[in-house]
Design a protein around this motif. Structure first.
Motif, PDB file in Angstrom:
ATOM      1  N   ASP A 137      -2.337  -7.044   4.857  1.00 16.58           N
ATOM      2  CA  ASP A 137      -3.385  -8.088   4.136  1.00 16.58           C
ATOM      3  C   ASP A 137      -3.154  -8.338   2.662  1.00 16.58           C
ATOM      4  N   LEU A 138      -2.268  -7.365   2.266  1.00  9.52           N
ATOM      5  CA  LEU A 138      -1.955  -7.713   0.986  1.00  9.52           C
ATOM      6  C   LEU A 138      -0.930  -8.439   0.622  1.00  9.52           C
ATOM      7  N   THR A 139      -1.000  -9.370  -0.512  1.00  6.36           N
ATOM      8  CA  THR A 139       0.030 -10.306  -0.837  1.00  6.36           C
ATOM      9  C   THR A 139       1.294  -9.905  -1.705  1.00  6.36           C
ATOM     10  N   GLN A 140       2.305 -10.380  -1.763  1.00 11.14           N
ATOM     11  CA  GLN A 140       3.697 -10.019  -2.399  1.00 11.14           C
ATOM     12  C   GLN A 140       3.232  -9.489  -3.890  1.00 11.14           C
ATOM     13  N   PRO A 141       2.839 -10.383  -4.544  1.00 10.31           N
ATOM     14  CA  PRO A 141       2.334 -10.032  -5.771  1.00 10.31           C
ATOM     15  C   PRO A 141       1.517  -8.672  -6.135  1.00 10.31           C
ATOM     16  N   GLN A 142       0.828  -8.380  -4.997  1.00  9.55           N
ATOM     17  CA  GLN A 142      -0.218  -7.304  -5.048  1.00  9.55           C
ATOM     18  C   GLN A 142       0.839  -5.996  -4.756  1.00  9.55           C
ATOM     19  N   ILE A 143       1.630  -6.150  -3.888  1.00 11.71           N
ATOM     20  CA  ILE A 143       2.344  -5.350  -3.537  1.00 11.71           C
ATOM     21  C   ILE A 143       3.470  -4.765  -4.698  1.00 11.71           C
ATOM     22  N   VAL A 144       3.937  -5.745  -5.572  1.00 11.68           N
ATOM     23  CA  VAL A 144       4.645  -5.784  -6.641  1.00 11.68           C
ATOM     24  C   VAL A 144       3.960  -4.845  -7.685  1.00 11.68           C
ATOM     25  N   ARG A 145       2.767  -5.260  -7.881  1.00 14.45           N
ATOM     26  CA  ARG A 145       1.773  -4.466  -8.951  1.00 14.45           C
ATOM     27  C   ARG A 145       1.541  -3.260  -8.745  1.00 14.45           C
ATOM     28  N   TYR A 146       1.433  -3.175  -7.203  1.00 13.65           N
ATOM     29  CA  TYR A 146       1.060  -1.556  -6.782  1.00 13.65           C
ATOM     30  C   TYR A 146       2.192  -0.554  -7.427  1.00 13.65           C
ATOM     31  N   PHE A 147       3.368  -0.814  -6.882  1.00 16.87           N
ATOM     32  CA  PHE A 147       4.293  -0.071  -6.968  1.00 16.87           C
ATOM     33  C   PHE A 147       4.899   0.083  -8.431  1.00 16.87           C
ATOM     34  N   GLU A 148       4.507  -1.051  -9.364  1.00 19.03           N
ATOM     35  CA  GLU A 148       4.627  -0.958 -10.804  1.00 19.03           C
ATOM     36  C   GLU A 148       3.753   0.094 -11.386  1.00 19.03           C
ATOM     37  N   THR A 149       2.601   0.099 -11.071  1.00 11.21           N
ATOM     38  CA  THR A 149       1.497   1.008 -11.633  1.00 11.21           C
ATOM     39  C   THR A 149       1.194   2.208 -10.792  1.00 11.21           C
ATOM     40  N   ARG A 150       2.329   2.517 -10.145  1.00  8.18           N
ATOM     41  CA  ARG A 150       1.931   3.942  -9.167  1.00  8.18           C
ATOM     42  C   ARG A 150       2.133   5.137 -10.034  1.00  8.18           C
ATOM     43  N   SER A 151       1.255   6.258  -9.807  1.00 10.89           N
ATOM     44  CA  SER A 151       1.275   7.089 -10.412  1.00 10.89           C
ATOM     45  C   SER A 151       2.364   8.248  -9.956  1.00 10.89           C
ATOM     46  N   ASP A 152       2.750   9.368 -11.106  1.00 14.45           N
ATOM     47  CA  ASP A 152       3.637  10.089 -10.597  1.00 14.45           C
ATOM     48  C   ASP A 152       3.177  11.067  -9.476  1.00 14.45           C
ATOM     49  N   ASN A 153       1.904  11.326  -9.218  1.00 12.06           N
ATOM     50  CA  ASN A 153       1.444  11.973  -8.026  1.00 12.06           C
ATOM     51  C   ASN A 153       2.095  11.425  -6.738  1.00 12.06           C
ATOM     52  N   GLU A 154       2.032   9.919  -6.717  1.00  8.71           N
ATOM     53  CA  GLU A 154       2.057   9.189  -5.682  1.00  8.71           C
ATOM     54  C   GLU A 154       3.688   9.021  -5.509  1.00  8.71           C
ATOM     55  N   GLY A 155       4.610   9.347  -6.227  1.00  7.18           N
ATOM     56  CA  GLY A 155       5.955   9.101  -6.271  1.00  7.18           C
ATOM     57  C   GLY A 155       6.712   8.420  -7.253  1.00  7.18           C
ATOM     58  N   GLY A 156       5.750   8.019  -8.260  1.00  8.00           N
ATOM     59  CA  GLY A 156       6.395   7.163  -9.679  1.00  8.00           C
ATOM     60  C   GLY A 156       6.349   5.823  -9.558  1.00  8.00           C
ATOM     61  N   SER A 157       6.633   4.981 -10.379  1.00 10.86           N
ATOM     62  CA  SER A 157       6.348   3.701 -10.389  1.00 10.86           C
ATOM     63  C   SER A 157       8.055   2.942  -9.857  1.00 10.86           C
ATOM     64  N   LEU A 176       8.937  -1.006   2.509  1.00 14.87           N
ATOM     65  CA  LEU A 176       8.530  -1.630   3.668  1.00 14.87           C
ATOM     66  C   LEU A 176       7.772  -0.913   4.592  1.00 14.87           C
ATOM     67  N   ASP A 177       7.701   0.543   4.507  1.00 21.76           N
ATOM     68  CA  ASP A 177       6.462   1.141   5.223  1.00 21.76           C
ATOM     69  C   ASP A 177       5.202   0.736   4.578  1.00 21.76           C
ATOM     70  N   TYR A 178       5.281   0.572   3.398  1.00 17.43           N
ATOM     71  CA  TYR A 178       3.622   0.474   2.758  1.00 17.43           C
ATOM     72  C   TYR A 178       3.350  -1.180   3.263  1.00 17.43           C
ATOM     73  N   VAL A 179       4.241  -2.036   3.263  1.00 17.88           N
ATOM     74  CA  VAL A 179       4.034  -3.298   3.583  1.00 17.88           C
ATOM     75  C   VAL A 179       3.512  -3.378   5.014  1.00 17.88           C
ATOM     76  N   ASP A 180       4.094  -2.682   5.725  1.00 26.38           N
ATOM     77  CA  ASP A 180       3.638  -2.658   7.113  1.00 26.38           C
ATOM     78  C   ASP A 180       2.519  -1.908   7.561  1.00 26.38           C
ATOM     79  N   ASP A 181       1.852  -0.966   6.676  1.00 26.27           N
ATOM     80  CA  ASP A 181       0.744  -0.248   6.688  1.00 26.27           C
ATOM     81  C   ASP A 181      -0.434  -1.312   5.995  1.00 26.27           C
ATOM     82  N   HIS A 182       0.096  -2.150   5.301  1.00 27.71           N
ATOM     83  CA  HIS A 182      -1.138  -2.936   4.649  1.00 27.71           C
ATOM     84  C   HIS A 182      -0.861  -4.381   4.732  1.00 27.71           C
TER      85      HIS A 182
END
Length: 312
Positions: free
Chosen positions: A65-85, A57-63
């Motif tokens: 302009d991103l669509t929901q599929p883009q948000i799903v894709r971002y968290f699915e491919t997020r690296s371990d340094n950023e918190g994991g997928s 929710l915090d990421y959606v509020d900060d971005h």
């Protein structure tokens, strides 16, 4: 040879088993095989915790302009340094982004200390009863008293009677205790020592008085002594072995030892040993005072420090 129609033909059953089909087996796994660092790829989705959804929710509020599929894709491919997928579907994200769902998630985060680690919202039928119960537990901890499961059940029953809770809203039995302890991070702990019996106010008052008394002496003239126990016949409780071995009865033979030193550490008295026998067998019938080097040794029936020995 002709067989008449009246003749009965008997069939004999044999105990022969039908041939089974051969099933190929996989490679044999042995305990002696070397370990590997390879990890299986996770393809199934797992339910996200409340902490994970708040991050989304915090990421959606900060971005915005991103669509929901883009948000799903971002968290699915997020690296371990950023918190994991984090894997979740676009439909689930759409439900969580509704105003009432977002407000419910943020309210659940403040419900109890362990709320952020939960994957489901904890249902509480009577929040007022639970609030009174947790306040009672905190008061018991402040007073140093012990709380058990049966005490929680009885206290909840009394609180429900005091608040006149209807019978259909009362919790009977002990099934609710597990979720209650998990929500408020409570678990059974063993108490050690006797520090809970000390009056901290009296300790602070005596500390101030002792500070005034010690101010009259130099640091090298301030001595401190304490006694400890020494178990010479006690075997170690752990060691090297080829297999698990059973334990043995521990020896309780004890010798008290007095340690004395000054505040600066420049002077140290010899250790004073207190045993139960006048001349133990290890002394070889010798007087401890005539040994080389001399040994400070006293004895009594309990091998304890007494006022007479301390004055000596």
């Amino acid at each position: 040879m002709a067989i008449s129609s009246s003749t009965k033909v008997r069939t004999v059953r044999t105990n022969q088993k039908k041939p089974t089909k051969f099933k190929p087996q996989g490679p044999h796994k042995s305990n002696n095989q070397p370990r590997t660092s390879a990890k299986p790829t996770q393809t199934r989705r797992e339910n996200l915790t409340l902490f994970d959804w708040l991050q989304v929710l915090d990421y959606v509020d900060d971005h915005p302009d991103l669509t929901q599929p883009q948000i799903v894709r971002y968290f699915e491919t997020r690296s371990d340094n950023e918190g994991g997928s984090l894997k979740f579907s676009q439909g689930t994200l759409s439900k969580k982004l509704k105003p009432e769902a977002k407000e419910e998630l943020r309210q659940c985060a403040q419900s109890h200390p362990d709320a952020l680690s939960g994957k489901r919202a904890r249902i509480v039928t009577r929040p007022d009863v639970e609030k009174c119960l947790i306040l009672w537990v905190e008061d018991m901890e402040c007073r140093g008293e012990t709380v058990s499961g049966p005490m929680l059940v009885e206290k909840r029953r009394r609180i429900e009677e005091m608040l006149e809770v209807p019978d259909e809203q009362r919790l009977t039995g002990t099934g609710w205790i597990t979720s209650f302890k998990k929500a408020y991070q409570m678990r059974e702990r063993c108490r050690h020592g006797e520090a809970g019996s000390v009056d901290l106010r009296a300790v602070e008052k005596e500390r101030q008085h002792l500070h005034k008394v010690l101010a009259k002496f130099k640091p090298e003239d301030r001595w401190n002594g304490d006694e400890t126990s020494f178990f010479p016949s006690l075997a170690p409780d752990r060691g090297l072995c080829m297999k698990q071995l059973p334990g043995k009865k521990k020896s309780k033979f004890r010798i008290s030892v007095l340690v004395l030193t000054n505040a600066t550490g420049t002077e140290k008295r010899k250790l004073l040993f207190i045993g139960r026998f006048r001349r133990p067998r290890c002394f070889n019938k010798k007087d401890p005072a005539r040994m080389r080097p001399p040994l400070e040794y006293r004895f009594n029936k309990k091998a304890w420090m007494t006022g007479v020995i301390f004055e000596e």
